[in-house]
Design an enzyme around this catalytic site. Structure first.
Site, PDB file in Angstrom:
ATOM      1  N   ARG A 164      -6.149   1.713 -31.408  1.00  0.00           N
ATOM      2  CA  ARG A 164      -6.339   1.121 -32.905  1.00  0.00           C
ATOM      3  C   ARG A 164      -7.310   2.021 -33.695  1.00  0.00           C
ATOM      4  NH1 ARG A 164      -7.464  -3.445 -36.048  1.00  0.00           N
ATOM      5  NH2 ARG A 164      -7.922  -2.554 -37.898  1.00  0.00           N
ATOM      6  N   SER A 186      -5.695  -6.553 -34.339  1.00  0.00           N
ATOM      7  CA  SER A 186      -4.233  -5.627 -33.973  1.00  0.00           C
ATOM      8  C   SER A 186      -4.330  -4.331 -33.455  1.00  0.00           C
ATOM      9  CB  SER A 186      -3.621  -5.473 -35.535  1.00  0.00           C
ATOM     10  OG  SER A 186      -3.205  -6.739 -35.880  1.00  0.00           O
ATOM     11  N   GLU A 224       3.110  -3.785 -32.063  1.00  0.00           N
ATOM     12  CA  GLU A 224       1.936  -4.091 -32.247  1.00  0.00           C
ATOM     13  C   GLU A 224       1.639  -4.987 -31.073  1.00  0.00           C
ATOM     14  OE1 GLU A 224      -0.954  -6.852 -35.469  1.00  0.00           O
ATOM     15  OE2 GLU A 224       1.170  -6.418 -35.864  1.00  0.00           O
TER      16      GLU A 224
END
Length: 312
Positions: A164, A186, A224
């Protein structure tokens, strides 16, 4: 004359140095802030253990109220429902997720505007019972997202290494510390996919409660993986190289301070919820919201040339 020439040389050197410094500062992002990671104790982190059926019955009316007070949420949910109908509305066999769970995942992936509002509310929704009841207007979305992640994990329980990137925040921590994101977060299975979402902080995460949601996303190319707010991580490594932060986290369990909160009597005190790791909890400043991943398409409008999901 020689003195004038010398002045021009010095001036040119100064301009070049200023330009180089300006370029370096731009690369480091002057707008970034520094934030210390913590356990996000103000987070609304309900896992709804042993109350799923009662919660579904109670939320039927809550969703109507939430839509009337939150236009971004209402519009995005309707668009996600239309996308669900297009993809799976005519299937003869049951899906892996029930309709509302799939719609919740689609809605979360569809719009960074709604995602931001949702994450801001979730990170502060656990401050008090009254705050949750009267000010947290994402009760339905939170419940069905949580249930969706549990359902997907049950079908394939395993851990994932994910990435991320973050723009605008340089997170600070130390090795051995326990932390939570305190919101639905996410991440991506592909490191290269994180570059477009910022490089001020790079998280390298081993998650055991986050699950891939590619099948239920408007943007499957991002690969994701969605991490729930209650997952606890240990900081394995931390580095800060010329303003670029890298943090390595490993899952060490899960921890919730609240459970089935909507079903508790009005005015009741919050009790400690479900806990699977031993942690020394102490109140502290809440971690600012981790920015949502920027979406090419926004649920409340789009820019010329941007792709729009076919269901809209």
């Amino acid at each position: 004359m020689e003195l004038l020439a010398l002045r021009w040389v010095l001036l040119a050197g100064t301009l070049l140095s200023t330009s180089a410094a300006s370029s370096a500062l731009q690369e480091g992002d002057l707008g970034s802030i520094t934030v210390i990671m913590d356990m996000a104790l103000n987070s609304f982190d309900d896992q709804y253990l042993l109350c799923e059926d009662r919660m579904r019955a109670r939320l039927q009316m809550e969703n109507i109220t939430e839509f009337s007070t939150n236009i971004a949420y209402a519009v995005t949910w309707r668009q996600a429902a239309a996308e669900w109908q297009k993809r799976w509305g005519h299937l003869a066999r049951p899906m892996q997720l029930i309709r509302e769970q799939a719609i919740a995942l689609l809605a979360y992936s569809a719009s960074s505007r709604m995602c931001t509002l949702f994450n801001e509310a979730t990170r502060q929704g656990g401050r008090s019972h009254q705050d949750y009841i009267h000010s947290y207007h994402f009760k339905t979305l939170h419940f069905f997202l949580t249930q969706a992640l549990f359902a997907l994990r049950a079908s394939q329980p395993r851990c994932y290494y994910v990435y991320r990137g973050v723009r605008g925040i340089r997170f600070m921590t130390q090795r051995g510390k326990s932390v939570r994101f305190g919101q639905f977060t996410s991440t991506s299975l592909r490191k290269e996919a994180t570059v477009n979402f910022g490089q001020d902080t790079l998280f390298v995460v081993k998650t055991c409660y986050g699950v891939p949601i590619k099948q239920f996303s408007f943007f499957p190319s991002e690969d994701e993986v969605l991490i729930p707010p209650f997952e606890v991580f240990e900081v394995i490594n931390f580095s800060n190289d010329r303003g670029s932060v890298k943090i390595q986290l490993h899952s060490k369990g899960k921890m919730s301070t609240h459970n089935c909160e909507l079903l508790k009597p009005q005015g009741g005190q919050w009790g400690r919820g479900h806990q699977e790791v031993g942690l020394g909890l102490s109140p502290g400043l809440s971690l600012p919201v981790l920015p949502c991943r920027r979406r090419v398409w926004e649920g409340l409008g789009h820019r010329e040339g941007d792709p729009i999901p076919a269901a809209v």
